[in-house]
Design a protein around this motif. Structure first.
Motif, mmCIF file in Angstrom:
data_model
loop_
_atom_site.group_PDB
_atom_site.id
_atom_site.type_symbol
_atom_site.label_atom_id
_atom_site.label_comp_id
_atom_site.label_asym_id
_atom_site.label_seq_id
_atom_site.Cartn_x
_atom_site.Cartn_y
_atom_site.Cartn_z
ATOM 1 N N MET A 1 17.225 -48.428 -35.868
ATOM 2 C CA MET A 1 18.394 -48.682 -36.674
ATOM 3 C C MET A 1 19.609 -48.106 -35.947
ATOM 4 S SD MET A 1 19.271 -47.367 -40.517
ATOM 5 C CE MET A 1 18.665 -48.744 -41.438
ATOM 6 N N TYR A 2 20.708 -48.836 -35.993
ATOM 7 C CA TYR A 2 21.938 -48.365 -35.389
ATOM 8 C C TYR A 2 23.085 -48.589 -36.361
ATOM 9 C CZ TYR A 2 23.216 -53.220 -34.397
ATOM 10 O OH TYR A 2 23.543 -54.545 -34.512
ATOM 11 N N ALA A 3 24.203 -47.920 -36.082
ATOM 12 C CA ALA A 3 25.392 -48.068 -36.907
ATOM 13 C C ALA A 3 26.614 -48.045 -36.011
ATOM 14 C CB ALA A 3 25.483 -46.949 -37.938
ATOM 15 N N ILE A 4 27.676 -48.672 -36.477
ATOM 16 C CA ILE A 4 28.961 -48.612 -35.791
ATOM 17 C C ILE A 4 29.898 -47.826 -36.694
ATOM 18 C CG2 ILE A 4 30.897 -49.934 -34.886
ATOM 19 C CD1 ILE A 4 28.906 -52.199 -34.341
ATOM 20 N N ILE A 5 30.374 -46.688 -36.170
ATOM 21 C CA ILE A 5 31.239 -45.815 -36.959
ATOM 22 C C ILE A 5 32.629 -45.783 -36.335
ATOM 23 C CG2 ILE A 5 29.349 -44.380 -37.778
ATOM 24 C CD1 ILE A 5 30.166 -42.293 -35.704
ATOM 25 N N ALA A 6 33.614 -45.435 -37.162
ATOM 26 C CA ALA A 6 34.992 -45.289 -36.693
ATOM 27 C C ALA A 6 35.438 -43.862 -36.965
ATOM 28 C CB ALA A 6 35.909 -46.268 -37.414
ATOM 29 N N THR A 7 35.929 -43.200 -35.926
ATOM 30 C CA THR A 7 36.479 -41.863 -36.066
ATOM 31 C C THR A 7 37.463 -41.616 -34.943
ATOM 32 O OG1 THR A 7 35.993 -39.503 -36.214
ATOM 33 C CG2 THR A 7 34.540 -40.807 -34.822
ATOM 34 N N GLY A 8 38.568 -40.983 -35.264
ATOM 35 C CA GLY A 8 39.563 -40.667 -34.252
ATOM 36 C C GLY A 8 40.222 -41.892 -33.641
ATOM 37 N N GLY A 9 40.276 -42.996 -34.365
ATOM 38 C CA GLY A 9 40.900 -44.205 -33.851
ATOM 39 C C GLY A 9 40.037 -44.994 -32.888
ATOM 40 N N LYS A 10 38.769 -44.618 -32.756
ATOM 41 C CA LYS A 10 37.851 -45.311 -31.859
ATOM 42 C C LYS A 10 36.594 -45.698 -32.628
ATOM 43 C CE LYS A 10 39.367 -42.648 -27.868
ATOM 44 N NZ LYS A 10 40.322 -41.798 -28.569
ATOM 45 N N GLN A 11 35.819 -46.611 -32.050
ATOM 46 C CA GLN A 11 34.567 -47.045 -32.663
ATOM 47 C C GLN A 11 33.416 -46.707 -31.734
ATOM 48 O OE1 GLN A 11 34.995 -51.218 -33.508
ATOM 49 N NE2 GLN A 11 36.722 -50.881 -34.892
ATOM 50 N N TYR A 12 32.299 -46.257 -32.334
ATOM 51 C CA TYR A 12 31.132 -45.846 -31.567
ATOM 52 C C TYR A 12 29.890 -46.510 -32.140
ATOM 53 C CZ TYR A 12 34.266 -42.058 -30.162
ATOM 54 O OH TYR A 12 35.328 -41.336 -29.684
ATOM 55 N N LYS A 13 29.023 -47.012 -31.268
ATOM 56 C CA LYS A 13 27.725 -47.534 -31.678
ATOM 57 C C LYS A 13 26.724 -46.398 -31.508
ATOM 58 C CE LYS A 13 24.250 -51.029 -30.712
ATOM 59 N NZ LYS A 13 23.854 -52.141 -29.849
ATOM 60 N N VAL A 14 26.095 -45.976 -32.609
ATOM 61 C CA VAL A 14 25.216 -44.808 -32.580
ATOM 62 C C VAL A 14 23.872 -45.150 -33.207
ATOM 63 C CG1 VAL A 14 27.115 -43.165 -32.661
ATOM 64 C CG2 VAL A 14 26.103 -43.938 -34.785
ATOM 65 N N SER A 15 22.853 -44.418 -32.792
ATOM 66 C CA SER A 15 21.547 -44.480 -33.430
ATOM 67 C C SER A 15 21.049 -43.045 -33.550
ATOM 68 C CB SER A 15 20.579 -45.346 -32.627
ATOM 69 O OG SER A 15 20.464 -44.857 -31.312
ATOM 70 N N GLU A 16 19.991 -42.843 -34.305
ATOM 71 C CA GLU A 16 19.492 -41.496 -34.557
ATOM 72 C C GLU A 16 19.050 -40.845 -33.256
ATOM 73 O OE1 GLU A 16 16.594 -41.524 -37.649
ATOM 74 O OE2 GLU A 16 17.948 -42.460 -39.073
ATOM 75 N N GLY A 17 19.486 -39.598 -33.053
ATOM 76 C CA GLY A 17 19.136 -38.851 -31.856
ATOM 77 C C GLY A 17 20.189 -38.920 -30.762
ATOM 78 N N ASP A 18 21.189 -39.783 -30.889
ATOM 79 C CA ASP A 18 22.241 -39.894 -29.874
ATOM 80 C C ASP A 18 23.147 -38.668 -29.906
ATOM 81 O OD1 ASP A 18 21.311 -42.344 -29.165
ATOM 82 O OD2 ASP A 18 22.972 -43.493 -30.017
ATOM 83 N N VAL A 19 23.646 -38.283 -28.745
ATOM 84 C CA VAL A 19 24.647 -37.226 -28.620
ATOM 85 C C VAL A 19 25.912 -37.885 -28.088
ATOM 86 C CG1 VAL A 19 25.246 -35.075 -27.471
ATOM 87 C CG2 VAL A 19 22.899 -35.469 -28.204
ATOM 88 N N ILE A 20 26.997 -37.801 -28.862
ATOM 89 C CA ILE A 20 28.245 -38.452 -28.468
ATOM 90 C C ILE A 20 29.387 -37.446 -28.505
ATOM 91 C CG2 ILE A 20 27.537 -40.732 -29.256
ATOM 92 C CD1 ILE A 20 29.283 -40.318 -31.731
ATOM 93 N N LYS A 21 30.456 -37.779 -27.786
ATOM 94 C CA LYS A 21 31.677 -36.983 -27.783
ATOM 95 C C LYS A 21 32.748 -37.770 -28.519
ATOM 96 C CE LYS A 21 30.615 -34.822 -23.376
ATOM 97 N NZ LYS A 21 31.010 -34.666 -21.964
ATOM 98 N N VAL A 22 33.282 -37.182 -29.604
ATOM 99 C CA VAL A 22 34.316 -37.831 -30.407
ATOM 100 C C VAL A 22 35.576 -36.973 -30.357
ATOM 101 C CG1 VAL A 22 32.653 -38.943 -31.930
ATOM 102 C CG2 VAL A 22 33.556 -36.723 -32.554
ATOM 103 N N GLU A 23 36.687 -37.523 -30.828
ATOM 104 C CA GLU A 23 37.921 -36.750 -30.903
ATOM 105 C C GLU A 23 37.674 -35.487 -31.722
ATOM 106 O OE1 GLU A 23 40.997 -37.536 -29.510
ATOM 107 O OE2 GLU A 23 39.922 -39.144 -28.497
ATOM 108 N N LYS A 24 38.399 -34.410 -31.408
ATOM 109 C CA LYS A 24 38.153 -33.106 -32.016
ATOM 110 C C LYS A 24 38.192 -33.195 -33.541
ATOM 111 C CE LYS A 24 39.181 -28.312 -31.750
ATOM 112 N NZ LYS A 24 39.908 -27.246 -31.115
#
Length: 119
Positions: A1-24
């Motif tokens: 399962m994956y999701a597309i989230i919006a945070t900090g004016g950007k969009q990220y495609k994430v799934s469980e276990g992913d490590v991502i860098k987002v705006e502070k």
């Protein structure tokens, strides 16, 4: 399962276990953070929100904060001797995606009665 989230004016495609860098985010390390702006959820079938998916959340744990690589900003105007050099390091928060949850919307009572009458 994956999701597309919006945070900090950007969009990220994430799934469980992913490590991502987002705006502070301004959240301390080790705490949980819930992303409410889920634009789409996919897996067996794709659910696209208008603009967000109702009842969908992405839970993440904050690993820590950091700064990105330095970007050089150089301003120059010819014939006038104007040169200006500046550097910038963008701050980010590193998060680990733990859970993608989608709450099924409950059918309204009137819709259920209309479906029963149609049969």
């Amino acid at each position: 399962m994956y999701a597309i989230i919006a945070t900090g004016g950007k969009q990220y495609k994430v799934s469980e276990g992913d490590v991502i860098k987002v705006e502070k985010l301004g959240v301390a390390a080790g705490e949980k953070y819930k992303f409410d702006q889920v634009l789409a959820v996919g897996g067996d079938s794709l659910t696209v929100g208008t603009p967000t998916v109702a009842g969908a959340t992405v839970t993440a744990s904050v690993i820590g904060d950091g700064k990105g690589k330095k970007v050089i900003v150089y301003k120059y105007k010819r014939k006038s001797g104007y040169h200006k050099k500046n550097g910038h390091r963008q701050q980010y928060t590193e998060v680990k995606i733990e859970k993608i949850s989608v709450r099924k919307p409950r059918a309204k009572k009137a819709d259920a009665e209309a479906a029963a009458d149609a049969e």
